[in-house]
Design an enzyme around this catalytic site. Structure first.
Site, PDB file in Angstrom:
ATOM      1  CB  CYS A 164      -1.292   2.080 -14.662  1.00 39.07           C
ATOM      2  SG  CYS A 164      -0.441   3.494 -13.950  1.00 39.07           S
ATOM      3  CG  HIS A 217      -0.625  -1.098   2.690  1.00 34.22           C
ATOM      4  ND1 HIS A 217       0.231  -1.362   1.650  1.00 34.22           N
ATOM      5  CD2 HIS A 217      -0.274   0.085   3.195  1.00 34.22           C
ATOM      6  CE1 HIS A 217       1.077  -0.355   1.547  1.00 34.22           C
ATOM      7  NE2 HIS A 217       0.791   0.532   2.470  1.00 34.22           N
TER       8      HIS A 217
END
Lengths: 586, 92
Positions: A511, A212
């Site tokens: 992506c 994260h």
């Protein structure tokens, strides 16, 4: 992006410069650079997580329960005051979270339950620990929105215990002046309180390129180094130099580092511009699109020159809710994105809930292995109807816009699933169905999958974690968890080959975070990927590096990376052949 | 004992932001106010100044709740709280 062997050791060198802290002067740390940028600043260390008080911990001898209760009430009040004060400086969702947690900190029900335990002889720390645990369990059992709030109660509990112990509150430290944030790793919840105007760079001792911390850093455009072992032992106020591309940190920087940081300022100014056409030196076109999570993002991406949206994450419509949004609400939300890109491609990914993005009305939080569980497209097995209604909303939103709307499903594993999804799209009147390639089985069967759908898009973050069997949140596995792994590149090559099979030649995009790494972007294009979608901030850097190579050169670099012995070697070999990276500090 | 009923107007029900606004308003009163779902016995009513109690009540949009308070000014206080509950706070 990956740590080499040396990165695990801390090299201690001596600097000629005087410093008040001799032991740390000139000390260097190496980790994994995950977001470029060279910057100098003073650090604040994220406090360690609050340790649980011993089970059954009693009041210290000589402490009256009345005094312990007074101390607890004071601590609860102090935490409430602190959170309220911080909420004033926050905005939007972050503010609401802080306001609600402030109320919980001094909640009469919580405090009364804890005081009762203290009266029975428990220590104040243990009393609040157990009282909050009961409340959290109660909320958890209520399910839905309430279950999500259980985390807030546990956060408040840690803060009260820290207050009672007189240690710093957990979470991101608060400061009026900008600082470099140093810690073990950031949790998704920390993002709500991370103020990009206050944080100059992120440095963590744990975490990997897909953690994260890394994702937040890239999204915010902050230089970041992860897996820099030992760095969380530095003290607050230490001045360090961070190189988010090289993955290095130096305590008490010298004149060389000052010059590098100054040069980076110039580079960022120059790199701020993307002319809106991604191409190689020889004119080979590689459309550069943006990943967006809502209308606001989309407007920003369009302003940054994005040639469309390669990934619209639709979770923004659903997260933080305990029920499914209505079709009308969804139509409105999607239209905001479509309107930012008239005449351009917008690829909508259908709801990707599960694993690290749980949704109370769709996913089962008690799964033992959520990354391998009911997530993405698979939620259609357990909660049929949600996907069909979402497709209907996308079709309605697409109806009166000028954007070219493509739709893709996440977590597709088989051609049969792709066929079923294409059927649902057709039924909704959506004409360009596609799927994400994130599961290795989808890469291996790309040819069959592409018989049913019009395009595929590689989600490299999950593809890497599944190909390498390495949880993307785990610091010790950072070296495995990088899309530079030759095995991941082979899966990408196979996906492109699947598209060429039987003359499909259908678009294969990327992506994932990989597309935002300029060196890896060259390799991806060399492998035959037709378009790249990334965070808007990376567009100009990727465009600049792509423009420095020809297609045959990119293909040659791809061949070298595919056959490299390790991810580290692949990255090193490719970077050595791209001198522009060093010039730009990328 | 004064008593009022109110129908929850907020679309998200009585949690998140609406609950926070309600609890803050109760906290400013010099009275003890309780809240319960309509039809539940008064002795099971919850402390209306506790956001955690309010959340565990689980009142959704359209549900009826009962507010109770004792003492001077209780009627006026409850009237003002009913007004808060019957406003769609989430829309503001």
């Amino acid at each position: 992006m990956v740590g080499n062997k040396e990165s695990r050791t801390i090299v201690q060198t001596l600097s000629g410069k005087a410093s008040s802290d001799q032991a740390e002067t000139g000390r260097t740390f190496s980790g994994v650079g995950v977001s470029p940028g060279r910057i100098i600043g003073s650090i604040l260390v994220m406090p360690q997580a609050v340790q649980e008080p011993a089970v059954g911990e009693r009041l210290a001898e000589g402490t009256a329960p009345e005094d312990a209760s007074i101390a607890l009430r004071a601590a609860a009040k102090a935490v409430q005051t602190n959170l309220t004060a911080r909420s004033v400086g926050a905005s939007g969702a972050g503010r609401e979270v802080l306001e609600a947690t402030a109320l919980m900190a001094n909640d009469p029900m919580l405090v009364k339950a804890a005081v009762k335990l203290i009266t029975n002889g428990a220590s104040a720390e243990r009393a609040i620990w157990d009282a909050a645990a009961s409340v959290a369990e109660m909320l958890h059992n209520l399910g839905g929105y309430m279950a999500e709030r259980a985390t807030d109660v546990l956060d408040v509990r840690s803060r009260i215990v820290a207050e009672l112990r007189g240690v710093p509150a957990p979470g991101i430290p608060y400061s009026d002046t900008p600082f470099i944030l140093v810690g073990e790793d950031l949790a998704p919840a920390d993002t709500a309180t991370l103020d990009p105007a206050k944080v100059l760079a992120l440095v963590t001792s744990s975490g990997g390129p897909q953690s994260h911390t890394a994702i937040i850093a890239r999204a915010l455009g902050l230089p970041a180094v992860v897996a820099a072992a030992g760095v969380d032992g530095l003290s607050d106020g230490t001045v360090i130099f961070v190189d988010g591309a090289a993955g290095t940190i130096r305590v008490d920087p010298g004149t060389d580092e000052v010059a590098l940081a100054k040069a980076w300022e110039t580079t960022t100014a120059a790199l701020a511009v993307f002319d809106g056409t991604g191409r190689l030196q020889d004119g080979h076109l590689v459309p550069l699109l943006s990943n967006v999570g809502g209308a606001k993002d989309a407007v920003k991406a369009a302003a940054a020159g994005a040639q469309g949206v390669g990934l619209l994450r639709t979770e923004f419509c659903f997260l933080g809710r305990d029920t499914e949004p209505t079709i009308t609400e969804q139509v409105e939300a999607y239209r905001g994105v479509f309107d930012a890109f008239p005449g351009k491609k917008v690829v909508v990914r259908t709801l990707d809930a599960g694993a690290d993005k749980p949704l109370p009305f769709l996913t089962d939080a008690s799964e033992p292995n959520p990354a391998l569980g009911v997530r993405g497209y698979r939620t259609d097995f357990t909660s049929p109807g949600v996907l069909e209604r979402q497709l209907e909303a996308i079709a309605q939103a697409a109806d009166d816009t000028e954007a070219q709307v493509w739709v893709m499903a996440p977590m597709i594993s088989t051609a049969e699933e792709a066929e079923h999804f294409a059927g649902l799209c057709a039924a909704a009147g959506l004409t360009t169905p596609g799927v994400m390639v994130e599961v290795p089985s989808a890469a291996l069967t790309a040819s069959s999958i592409l018989e049913h759908v019009d395009f595929v898009s590689l989600g490299t973050n999950d593809l890497t974690q599944y190909a390498m069997a390495a949880d993307r949140q785990l610091g010790p596995l950072a070296a495995l968890n990088t899309p530079w792994q030759p095995a991941v590149l082979q899966l990408i090559r196979l996906t492109v080959a699947g598209s060429h099979d039987q003359g499909h030649d259908k678009p294969v995009g990327v992506c994932g975070e990989a597309a935002a790494d300029p060196a890896l972007a060259v390799v991806l294009v060399g492998l035959g990927v037709s378009s790249l979608s990334m965070t808007a901030r990376a567009l100009s850097a990727v465009a600049a590096v792509l423009a420095s190579v020809t297609l045959p050169e990119a293909q040659q670099l791809a061949a070298l990376a595919l056959t490299a012995n390790s991810a580290t070697d692949a990255r090193r070999i490719v970077r050595e052949k791209l001198p522009i990276l060093n010039t730009l500090g990328l | 004992m004064s008593e009022r009923t109110a129908v929850i107007a907020s679309r998200v029900g009585l949690h998140a932001r609406p609950a926070g606004i309600f609890v803050a308003a109760v906290g400013e009163l010099p009275l003890e106010v309780t809240i319960a779902m309509a039809g539940e016995p008064a002795e099971d009513a919850m402390d209306a100044s506790s956001i955690l109690s309010i959340m565990s009540l689980g009142a959704s949009n359209g549900d009826t709740v009962v507010l109770r308070a004792d003492g001077e000014g209780a009627d006026e206080a409850l009237d003002s709280l009913v007004k808060i509950l019957e406003t769609d706070l989430d829309a503001e």
